[in-house]
Motif scaffolding. Sequence first.
Motif, PDB file in Angstrom:
ATOM      1  N   LYS A  64     -10.989  -0.160   9.580  1.00  0.00           N
ATOM      2  CA  LYS A  64     -12.272   0.473   9.215  1.00  0.00           C
ATOM      3  C   LYS A  64     -12.084   1.707   8.346  1.00  0.00           C
ATOM      4  O   LYS A  64     -12.791   1.899   7.360  1.00  0.00           O
ATOM      5  CB  LYS A  64     -13.049   0.861  10.496  1.00  0.00           C
ATOM      6  N   THR A  65     -11.125   2.544   8.737  1.00  0.00           N
ATOM      7  CA  THR A  65     -10.916   3.784   7.979  1.00  0.00           C
ATOM      8  C   THR A  65     -10.292   3.471   6.617  1.00  0.00           C
ATOM      9  O   THR A  65     -10.679   4.042   5.598  1.00  0.00           O
ATOM     10  CB  THR A  65     -10.049   4.765   8.794  1.00  0.00           C
ATOM     11  N   THR A  66      -9.352   2.526   6.605  1.00  0.00           N
ATOM     12  CA  THR A  66      -8.751   2.106   5.337  1.00  0.00           C
ATOM     13  C   THR A  66      -9.839   1.565   4.406  1.00  0.00           C
ATOM     14  O   THR A  66      -9.876   1.894   3.223  1.00  0.00           O
ATOM     15  CB  THR A  66      -7.681   1.012   5.593  1.00  0.00           C
ATOM     16  N   TYR A  86      -7.263   8.285   3.101  1.00  0.00           N
ATOM     17  CA  TYR A  86      -7.233   7.979   4.530  1.00  0.00           C
ATOM     18  C   TYR A  86      -7.121   9.251   5.379  1.00  0.00           C
ATOM     19  O   TYR A  86      -7.856   9.452   6.333  1.00  0.00           O
ATOM     20  CB  TYR A  86      -6.045   7.039   4.789  1.00  0.00           C
ATOM     21  N   THR A 101      -8.835   6.532  14.758  1.00  0.00           N
ATOM     22  CA  THR A 101     -10.019   7.376  14.575  1.00  0.00           C
ATOM     23  C   THR A 101     -10.538   7.769  15.949  1.00  0.00           C
ATOM     24  O   THR A 101     -10.597   6.942  16.864  1.00  0.00           O
ATOM     25  CB  THR A 101     -11.106   6.600  13.798  1.00  0.00           C
ATOM     26  N   ASP A 178      -4.300 -10.214   3.109  1.00  0.00           N
ATOM     27  CA  ASP A 178      -2.961 -10.226   2.493  1.00  0.00           C
ATOM     28  C   ASP A 178      -1.886 -10.685   3.480  1.00  0.00           C
ATOM     29  O   ASP A 178      -0.833 -11.176   3.072  1.00  0.00           O
ATOM     30  CB  ASP A 178      -2.607  -8.820   1.985  1.00  0.00           C
ATOM     31  N   SER A 213      -8.728  -7.375   1.433  1.00  0.00           N
ATOM     32  CA  SER A 213      -7.740  -6.465   1.997  1.00  0.00           C
ATOM     33  C   SER A 213      -8.064  -5.045   1.566  1.00  0.00           C
ATOM     34  O   SER A 213      -7.982  -4.710   0.380  1.00  0.00           O
ATOM     35  CB  SER A 213      -6.344  -6.849   1.521  1.00  0.00           C
TER      36      SER A 213
HETATM   37  N1  LIG Z   1      -1.699  -5.632   5.905  1.00  0.00           N
HETATM   38  C1  LIG Z   1      -2.792  -4.894   5.933  1.00  0.00           C
HETATM   39  N2  LIG Z   1      -2.854  -3.818   6.712  1.00  0.00           N
HETATM   40  C2  LIG Z   1      -3.989  -3.082   6.703  1.00  0.00           C
HETATM   41  C3  LIG Z   1      -5.099  -3.424   5.895  1.00  0.00           C
HETATM   42  N3  LIG Z   1      -6.070  -2.527   6.106  1.00  0.00           N
HETATM   43  C4  LIG Z   1      -5.603  -1.642   7.002  1.00  0.00           C
HETATM   44  N4  LIG Z   1      -4.339  -1.966   7.366  1.00  0.00           N
HETATM   45  C5  LIG Z   1      -3.468  -1.228   8.288  1.00  0.00           C
HETATM   46  O1  LIG Z   1      -3.978  -1.342   9.607  1.00  0.00           O
HETATM   47  C6  LIG Z   1      -3.733  -0.137  10.320  1.00  0.00           C
HETATM   48  C7  LIG Z   1      -5.022   0.387  10.921  1.00  0.00           C
HETATM   49  O2  LIG Z   1      -5.912   0.734   9.888  1.00  0.00           O
HETATM   50  P1  LIG Z   1      -7.101   1.752  10.131  1.00  0.00           P
HETATM   51  O3  LIG Z   1      -7.889   1.781   8.873  1.00  0.00           O
HETATM   52  O4  LIG Z   1      -6.643   3.026  10.703  1.00  0.00           O
HETATM   53  O5  LIG Z   1      -7.899   0.967  11.263  1.00  0.00           O
HETATM   54  P2  LIG Z   1      -9.234   1.428  11.994  1.00  0.00           P
HETATM   55  O6  LIG Z   1     -10.048   0.203  12.195  1.00  0.00           O
HETATM   56  O7  LIG Z   1      -9.880   2.541  11.241  1.00  0.00           O
HETATM   57  O8  LIG Z   1      -8.691   1.951  13.387  1.00  0.00           O
HETATM   58  P3  LIG Z   1      -9.500   2.864  14.455  1.00  0.00           P
HETATM   59  O9  LIG Z   1     -10.393   3.758  13.665  1.00  0.00           O
HETATM   60  O10 LIG Z   1      -8.502   3.626  15.215  1.00  0.00           O
HETATM   61  O11 LIG Z   1     -10.276   1.919  15.290  1.00  0.00           O
HETATM   62  C8  LIG Z   1      -3.076   0.818   9.326  1.00  0.00           C
HETATM   63  O12 LIG Z   1      -1.713   0.791   9.520  1.00  0.00           O
HETATM   64  C9  LIG Z   1      -3.468   0.236   7.994  1.00  0.00           C
HETATM   65  O13 LIG Z   1      -2.548   0.558   6.977  1.00  0.00           O
HETATM   66  C10 LIG Z   1      -4.985  -4.591   5.059  1.00  0.00           C
HETATM   67  O14 LIG Z   1      -5.886  -4.959   4.326  1.00  0.00           O
HETATM   68  N5  LIG Z   1      -3.822  -5.276   5.137  1.00  0.00           N
END
Ligand SMILES: Nc1nc2c(ncn2[C@@H]2O[C@H](COP(=O)(O)OP(=O)(O)OP(=O)(O)O)[C@@H](O)[C@H]2O)c(=O)[nH]1
Length: 443
Positions: A64-66, A86, A101, A178, A213
């Motif tokens: 989500k954050t990415t 990020y 997060t 990806d 991605s």
């Molecule tokens: N391979 C791959 N990894 C990804 C992608 N998007 C995010 N990630 C990885 O997944 C992990 C979690 O990503 P976040 O964006 O922190 O996930 P989140 O959903 O915000 O997590 P919380 O906020 O803690 O719930 C990180 O290590 C990112 O680099 C993607 O498109 N491909």
Amino acid sequence: MPAAIRGLTPFLRTLSRPHTNPLQASFRRQNAAPFVNAWRSYASFDRNKTHVNIGTIGHVDHGKTTLSAAITKRQADQGLANFLDYGSIDKAPEERKRGITIATAHIEYQTEKRHYCHVDCPGHADYIKNMITGAANMDGAIIVVAASDGQMPQTREHLLLARQVGVQKIVVFVNKVDAIDDPEMLELVEMEMRELLSTYGFEGDETPVIMGSALCALENKRPEIGETKIDELLKAVDDWIPDPQRDLDKPFLMSIEDVFSIAGRGTVASGRVERGTLKREEEIEIVGKGDESIKTKVTDIEIFKKSADRAQAGDSTGLLLRSVRREDLRRGMIVAKPGSLKAHTTFMLSLYVLSKDEGGRHKGFHENYKPQMYLRTADESVTLTFPEDMPREERKSKMVMPGDNVEMVAEIFHPAPVEIGQRVNIREGGRTVATGIVTRIIK
Ligand SMILES: Nc1nc2c(ncn2[C@@H]2O[C@H](COP(=O)(O)OP(=O)(O)OP(=O)(O)O)[C@@H](O)[C@H]2O)c(=O)[nH]1
Ligand SMILES: [Mg+2]
């Protein structure tokens, strides 16, 4: 219904802390500072595009954050956002250390069509309360699901909670494409997401599902699953999430969540505008909890950290009030167009009484039960009785049990502005015992 209510338990539990509504309390913590800073910057808030509140929800680590960072990057390329990497979204030390997060982050960007306030929610189960706070103000949401995992517990819980707090439309982003070689896997994730959406009352078959991605978009790799998919996602958000229907034409109403003073400027009341429009220098009336009303003018308005010439339904705003002392205002009072409010003392409620498992009472209650009632941002003592047409003998013996749905008459001591369809929470001894809706005004 029971399943939905069961899913609400964590939320309802958060309501059971004495004298705080978590939605408002955490809103307050996050928003007080910007209000104060706003008037220092003197920038003005521009409203030439429709404003929509959205955000990212979904299971922990699904991206989500990415994705949020990737959206700002893509829009920044077109001059429609400031790029937030990020680390500036998950910026608290503990968030950085744990790579998750915790607090919601508010991000602003535009498309050609609209202006968005985007709330990046936490996915971790421990921070559901923050997710609900974020989702409560959303007009629509992006649910992120990692193709590598498929749907997980908080994918489901977030969808259910989003539904409960009134989010109507969802767009699905299947992330981490990806990392997947097998197209059948992607089909399966999509199919399961559509089913899940339908289970929780969203339009599963029609909902846009975008596969891409976020990481590729952020790192400028493989544009066919990276930036192209961000464009597709925002197009889907623009098209699928309708322009929010705000009650702009009704008389202005804002329930005060917080009050503070700004040195040299005066007293500010903040809250989310429920309906109507208010311009600078307009007359307003502050009505509260049986006290006499205060008539005054609004001398300045702040929205999204900027000074604005008007506030309207859907905005979280701070109003600078002329000649009002901070001590004169309290949370729960209502700022409204003069003469537009009717206060009532007696009305019918349709109630759901929480079961023990949902954090509610362990035993039933009889007529003349006197808990606290939470109306908008106010709380009042209330007396609950059965409707008058119930035979006397039955009234005396009837007991309302945890888990019941029941119609009851609510009577409050101080007249308060109450309307049909308004939601209330009933609490006692620091726990939520019932939730309900006003169905009829009696007096
Ligand atoms: N391979 C791959 N990894 C990804 C992608 N998007 C995010 N990630 C990885 O997944 C992990 C979690 O990503 P976040 O964006 O922190 O996930 P989140 O959903 O915000 O997590 P919380 O906020 O803690 O719930 C990180 O290590 C990112 O680099 C993607 O498109 N491909
Ligand atoms: Mg995150």
